[in-house]
Each structure stands twice: as C-alpha cells, then as structure tokens.
Design an enzyme around this catalytic site. Structure first.
Site, PDB file in Angstrom:
ATOM      1  N   CYS A 335       0.527  -1.106   0.010  1.00 23.40           N
ATOM      2  CA  CYS A 335       0.066   0.042   0.214  1.00 23.40           C
ATOM      3  C   CYS A 335       0.846   1.293  -0.071  1.00 23.40           C
ATOM      4  CB  CYS A 335      -1.037  -0.007   1.106  1.00 23.40           C
ATOM      5  SG  CYS A 335      -0.800  -1.425   2.527  1.00 23.40           S
ATOM      6  N   ARG A 364       6.925 -10.925   5.072  1.00 24.19           N
ATOM      7  CA  ARG A 364       6.828 -10.769   6.462  1.00 24.19           C
ATOM      8  C   ARG A 364       7.073 -11.915   7.192  1.00 24.19           C
ATOM      9  NH1 ARG A 364      -0.016  -9.934   5.379  1.00 24.19           N
ATOM     10  NH2 ARG A 364       0.366  -8.507   4.002  1.00 24.19           N
ATOM     11  N   GLN A 382       1.046 -10.995  -3.733  1.00 24.43           N
ATOM     12  CA  GLN A 382      -0.243 -10.484  -3.478  1.00 24.43           C
ATOM     13  C   GLN A 382      -0.682  -9.994  -4.730  1.00 24.43           C
ATOM     14  OE1 GLN A 382       0.068  -7.620  -0.408  1.00 24.43           O
ATOM     15  NE2 GLN A 382      -1.334  -8.950   0.877  1.00 24.43           N
ATOM     16  N   ASP A 384      -2.791  -7.755  -5.613  1.00 20.95           N
ATOM     17  CA  ASP A 384      -3.239  -6.482  -4.834  1.00 20.95           C
ATOM     18  C   ASP A 384      -3.823  -5.406  -5.688  1.00 20.95           C
ATOM     19  OD1 ASP A 384      -3.458  -5.338  -2.457  1.00 20.95           O
ATOM     20  OD2 ASP A 384      -1.333  -5.088  -2.064  1.00 20.95           O
ATOM     21  N   HIS A 386      -5.221  -1.191  -5.247  1.00 17.28           N
ATOM     22  CA  HIS A 386      -5.801   0.036  -4.248  1.00 17.28           C
ATOM     23  C   HIS A 386      -6.589   0.657  -5.095  1.00 17.28           C
ATOM     24  CE1 HIS A 386      -2.051  -1.711  -2.285  1.00 17.28           C
ATOM     25  NE2 HIS A 386      -2.902  -1.230  -1.128  1.00 17.28           N
ATOM     26  N   LYS A 466     -12.336  -4.627   7.492  1.00 17.56           N
ATOM     27  CA  LYS A 466     -12.230  -5.531   6.514  1.00 17.56           C
ATOM     28  C   LYS A 466     -13.076  -6.478   6.301  1.00 17.56           C
ATOM     29  CE  LYS A 466      -8.842  -8.624   8.571  1.00 17.56           C
ATOM     30  NZ  LYS A 466      -7.378  -9.075   8.636  1.00 17.56           N
ATOM     31  N   HIS A 512      -8.283  -1.298   0.003  1.00 11.95           N
ATOM     32  CA  HIS A 512      -7.215  -2.332  -0.315  1.00 11.95           C
ATOM     33  C   HIS A 512      -8.309  -3.485  -0.706  1.00 11.95           C
ATOM     34  CE1 HIS A 512      -4.333  -0.366   2.498  1.00 11.95           C
ATOM     35  NE2 HIS A 512      -5.420   0.359   3.009  1.00 11.95           N
TER      36      HIS A 512
END
Length: 638
Positions: A335, A364, A382, A384, A386, A466, A512
């Site tokens: 992000c 992570r 991911q 991902d 946004h 979320k 997200h």
RNA sequence: GCCCUUGUAGCUCAGCUGGUAGAGCAAUUGAUUUGUAAUCAAUAGGUCCGCGGUUCGAAUCCGUGCGGGGGCACCA
C-alpha cells in the site's frame, strides 16, 4: 402436573414431575434405549433431570447432532477420568467438544507419549465397561473452590471463580470421579460406546493466552458407530493424500529448503502455473478497469514510519541496513508504495475511482511455528490493488470488488464462498470517528451484496475494517483468501490528495483489495482442491506425446512441434519404456492429456487422447485437436 | 515464539541393546520396439542435518543450533 409437548405437536400429560427417561419410555421402548439427551424448552438437559412445568421437549439420539455432541463431551470426561486414574497428580482443566471430536487439556510435568495414549485408550474402554452412573450435584461456590483447591486442582478452582455469580456451579459425578461441568451428560459411561480414538497430543496455552503456562492437550474423536469412526479416519487419510506439499513434490512444482524457511523455490512447472494465474488475473482486472503498476521491494524507513507500519507492524518486518548505514524495510505490504504512485502528479476528482493493481511480492517475518507449506509463508505475492475513490463511491466500489472476487473463484472451481467482516482492532491508527465512517460504509456494501457474513470483533487491519472472503474446497475445508479493506487513514498519513470540483484539495478514500490473497497460498489451495488434477487450461504441463515405439518418434516430434505452435504445453516421451510404463508415469505426474501415436495415427494423421483418470480412448484429427484445445487455453476455460 | 515429535542415497523408508550403512523406486548403461497405470539385467550413487561432548569406537547416547511435521499462539 406438567404438560409435555413433543416435536410432532403431540401432548403427554404427567401427574407429577417427570424425567426425560420417563417421557422416552412412554413414547417407545426403542426410544428409551436410544435416548441420550433431552432439550427442554430449547435447553439441553440430562435425561434424568426432572421437568416440573409444562414444556416443549425433544429427545435426541446418536443420530442427532445434539446426541453426538453429548457423546463427544462424555468421551472427553472419560478421557480425563482415565488420565487421572493412570497418572495421579495430573490436573484437569477444560475439555470441550470440537468439530469431529473433542479435546481435554491437562497440566502435568512429564509429556504424554504415544505409548501413553494407547494405555489411556485401553483404560477408557475399561471405564465404559464399568458403566459408571452419572450424577449431577449443585454445589456452593465457596465449597467447590475449597474442594478443588484441596484436591490440588488449581485450574478448576480458577475456573469456578470465573463463573458468573448468576450461574450455578454444577458438578458431575461418573462413579466417584467428578468434574466441574455445565453438562448435560449421558446417564452412564456405558452409553458412549467404544467408537472413539485418541488422535494426538499437543501443547496449548492455559486459556488460550501465550503469556500463560502451556498445558498438554489430548485430541480425540468419537462417534456413535464403528462405521462412522472408520469413515472419519478414511476422510483424514484422503485429505493427507491431497496435501499440496506432497503433491508439489510429486508434480515437481516447487520445494522449500533450509536457507530460506518459508520461502518458495518454484520449479519450472510450478512457476508456469503461477504465471498462468497471473495472466488470467490480468485479463480479468483489465476488463474491470484496473491499471497495473509496480513499486519497489525496499523502501526507506521514513515511509514506513509515516504509514504507521513501523510502529504497528514492525515485529513482522524485515529490515536491511545499507553499507552507508541507511535503514530500509523490505515491504510487508504494497500500500505505501502504491500511494506514492498516486501522489506523483496531480489527481482530479475526474480520475476517481482510480484502480491500481500490483502483483507485489511482500515479505513478512512470520513466527516459525506458523509456517505451513505454501499456505503460510514468509514471502508471497499478493494480487493486490488499491482503489482511490470518494466517500460516496465506497459502497459501489466494494460491491464491484465483491462481484469480481466471486466471478474469479467460480472460474477456478469454487462456488461456496463465505464472508467475514472484521472491525477495529485494539492496535490501530486513526480517530474513532474515522473508524465509525469506514465500518459503516463497508457494512453497507456487505448488506448490499446480500451474501451471508459473520462478524469478527476486533480483527480488522490496523488502518481499517475488512471483509475476508473464505472459500470452501472440494472436501469441505475453509480457506481465507480474498480481502477487502476500507481505509480512511493511510491516504491522509501519506499526504494523498485530489482536486475536487470546487478546486479544493481533498483526501481520497483508499480501498485495499486482494482477490486470491496470496498467489502462493491460492496455488496450495488449488492443488488440494483438485488433488493435483488441475483443469486443463491451468495445468502447467498439459500434454505428453507418447509414441508406441521408436518407429513413430518422427510423427510424435511433429505433433510436439504443432502443439507448441498452437500454444499448448507438451513434453515428448521418447524414453525406452513400454506404453504402460509411460502412461503410469505421466498419470502419476497428473498430466491431463496423454497423446498416444502409433501406426494407426500416422496413417490417419490423428492422435489418440487418453484423459487423466479415464481409460477411454478418443481418436481425433490432429488439426481439430489443436483447434479445440488452444481455444480452451485462450478462453481460460476447462 | 511455545509444547511434543522428527531429520539416513534424487524420492519413500530399513538400520535391535554403540563396532563408520542397506532396500524399493528414480538415474545411467545394455537388451527389449512394446496399443492404454510398473519388461529384464548391470552400474553408479551417502561429511547418516550442522557443531560440540561421552567413548578405544557414535547414524545410534548426551548437549546445542538449524530445518521439517502435529498442535497452541499469531495470521494472507
């Protein structure tokens, strides 16, 4: 003079208070035999407890969920009994029913061994044979606490202390052995039968808190018949067969090694699968109005401090110090990088909603005990994205994300999806008023989607609430994959703005979202869902061409070339083995289509197709075959 | 991270109470030229996870580190 109403509406009248057993006896002899537990006005009770007033009752047998759960609860008690008989000095704590069984947590210095489990099981069967009678007593709290303390059962004493004063303290006796328990229980230990098995021992924290001492948990399973027990054990065996770690090795997809625990070494086939999923996703996202970006893996510490990650997520972050002493963090999330792309140049309200996707690899530092094959790793990709939008656009955008996710899951064979909504956690950034707004907007979107959802209190991300998308696989297991989060915090922290109609700079809302979540995890789930037998379009190796003998090698090579040209992946097996051997070899490797060629095929310019798990043979014109299967590839379709 | 358990050939696994290692499959070579789930034979292949210790001697016993597995806690 209780009036008893049965589930079918029939009423029975008794002159005095009556027990479940007496009601069962009145209904039928066989019910009396089979009855395990009774519900009185919706509350489960022991069969021998007296009913004094009018009531709606249901008597449950082992065929009912309530009956089976009571059997399991009783089995847990018998486990505790057996353990205390065999290992005096062991303290009992709690022993609830869980899916397919039960567990019981014990406090004992020496660990239980596999051998101990066997002994315990023998003792449990003995206790069933003894057929100890169950008795319930209501005790005075102080007396109960005193009693258990005296016995050296400090955990039980602590449990009683934590029971609300409005509730009574009930003690169940099975013969002499007794335990604090809410009940209900079967009338004697003989009633549970012997269709149980102790499964494993493990550690578990007292009251589930890692600051507390660790107890020993014994897991067991218990059923109402041998048939059910066998079926359950069989089910576990089947699940083990489709373990993605095992299949990944067999199919030559990936491996792990000591030098990088929790990170995947993708082999050619595994990486092909990975890339196929991304190709599919790119097409879907393009159609849905996303533009793809890419941001750095390593970013300066200051950015993570501004975003709040340094403080709230720091324990999970890898950092790196350069030779000139600068501190960078390897991104655990995409992000902040994405916001920086938004921040570059001026954005207008006309640009919103702005949807930026990124196949971002994040790292992570997960606790070592959490790692599990592809399903829980330390480095993952991911899918991902946004979405920058206005507050008014939140609901609509959330809905369109939800629809996209459901569509993608369906394409990959998952139709069963559950939503989980999580609100503000204890560790978080941002004002409560902002959280109020975010939570309300997200809830509104969930309600608009008309899908079923559950609520997880306090489990949101540190920057926003979320939704998690949980899918159910072919053998009924749930996997958390996609996620959608509303974020009214990060854009402001990182200085994101757009120019609104009135010429004033405003802070956008950021959503997200990830569809598969982690590509690595999703591949693990896919493998397990299909037992490695992936749909044709997604299979990393789609065909193997097998000549019947070396006389047909040239024809096989020609087919192999044609397949490549048509965009169908293939290998050619020219090894000096017979046909049976090759079929077995490639079937075990889960290749969806084997193309056999011999004299017949050469003469007619055809191939003979053998589909995985089918011994039917299908002869097809080569051109027709190429056309049909390359079309499936292009359509990302089975 | 915590508890239990485990680490032997590319893979799956033997190796009893301490005497420096074996099988099947895979690989390589040769024979076989095969029509729908294992053709036959020969050959090669190992710092027994790393590091310390006990011992005349350690894959085996002890300690420690790392990894794997099952749980707990944490989580995509």
């Amino acid at each position: 003079m209780p009036n008893i109403t049965l589930p079918d509406g029939k009423k029975l009248n008794f002159e005095e208070s009556v027990s479940g057993l007496e009601i069962a006896e009145k209904i039928s002899k066989s019910l009396l035999k089979q009855a395990l537990v009774i519900s009185v006005n919706g509350v489960l009770q022991d069969l021998d407890s007296k009913i004094k007033e009018d009531a709606q009752v249901t008597i449950f047998t082992s065929r009912d969920k309530e009956g089976l759960e009571t059997i399991r609860h009783d089995t847990a008690h018998i486990l505790a009994m057996a353990v205390q008989e065999l290992f005096p000095g062991t303290q009992v704590t709690i022993g609830p029913v869980i899916d397919d069984g039960f567990y019981y947590d014990f406090a004992r210095k020496e660990p239980f061994t596999e051998e101990d489990l066997k002994k315990i099981e023998v003792k449990m069967r003995e206790i069933v044979d003894r057929d100890e009678i169950t008795k319930k007593e209501i005790w005075n709290r102080e007396k109960a606490i005193e009693h258990f303390k005296k016995k050296g059962e400090i955990y039980k004493a602590e449990l009683i202390e934590s029971i609300p004063h409005s509730e009574e303290v009930s003690i169940y006796f099975h013969g002499k052995w007794h335990d604090l328990c809410r009940g209900p229980h079967l009338s004697s230990t003989g009633k549970i039968g012997k269709y149980f098995k102790l499964m494993k021992v493990s550690g578990a924290y007292w009251r589930g808190d890692s600051n507390n001492e660790m107890l020993q948990r014994i897991y067991g399973t218990s059923w109402s018949s041998q048939k059910e027990l066998d079926a359950y054990l069989k089910r576990i065996e089947e699940a083990e067969k489709r373990d993605h770690r095992k299949l990944g090795k067999e199919m030559d997809l990936f491996h792990f090694r000591e030098e990088s625990p929790g990170s995947v070494f993708w082999h050619e086939k595994g990486w092909t699968l990975f890339q196929k999923l991304i190709a599919y996703m790119r097409k879907k996202q393009d159609q849905a109005g996303y533009g793809e970006i890419n941001t750095p893996e390593i970013l300066d510490r200051s950015l993570w401090e501004k975003s709040g990650h340094w403080e709230k997520f720091g324990e999970n972050m890898y950092t790196s110090t350069t030779p000139d002493e600068k501190v960078f963090a390897i991104k655990p999330m995409n992000c902040p990088g994405c916001v920086q792309v938004f921040n570059q140049g001026l954005k207008s309200y006309r640009d919103l909603p702005l949807k930026m996707s990124e196949f971002g690899k994040v790292h992570r530092y997960e606790p070592s005990g959490a790692l599990h094959g592809l399903l829980r790793v330390r480095a993952f990709t991911q899918d991902d994205a946004h979405i920058f939008c206005t507050e008014q656009q939140i609901t609509e955008e959330c809905l369109s994300v939800t629809n996209l996710i459901l569509e993608i899951y369906k394409d990959l064979g998952f139709e069963n999806v559950i939503l989980k909504y999580s609100d503000r956690p204890d560790v978080r950034v941002g004002e409560d008023s902002v959280w109020d707004k975010s939570e309300a907007a997200l809830l509104e979107a969930i309600k608009a989607s008309k899908l079923e959802y559950s609520i997880n209190k306090g489990e949101g991300a540190f920057y926003g609430p979320k939704i998690e998308f949980v899918l159910r696989d072919a053998i009924g297991r749930d996997w958390q994959c996609g996620t959608l989060q509303v974020d009214l915090n990060l854009p402001g922290r990182l200085g994101a703005t757009y120019v609104d109609k009135d010429g004033v700079k405003k802070v956008p809302v950021m959503l997200h979202r990830a569809l598969f979540g982690s590509l690595e995890r999703f591949i693990g789930i896919l493998i397990e869902n299909y037992s490695g037998k992936l749909p044709f379009w997604i299979s990393p190796l789609q065909t193997v061409v097998i000549p019947i003998s070396s006389d047909f090698d040239d024809y096989a090579k020609k087919i192999h070339r044609d397949l490549k040209n048509a965009g169908i992946s293939s290998e050619i097996d020219l090894k000096n083995h017979n046909l049976n051997y090759k079929i077995r070899d490639h079937s075990l490797a889960k290749v969806p289509l084997l193309l056999i060629c011999g004299k017949k095929e050469v003469d007619s310019n055809t191939v003979t197709i053998r589909k995985l798990d089918s011994n039917k043979q299908e002869n097809m014109d080569l051109k027709e075959f190429l056309k049909k299967y390359s079309a499936l590839n292009k359509a990302f379709s089975i």
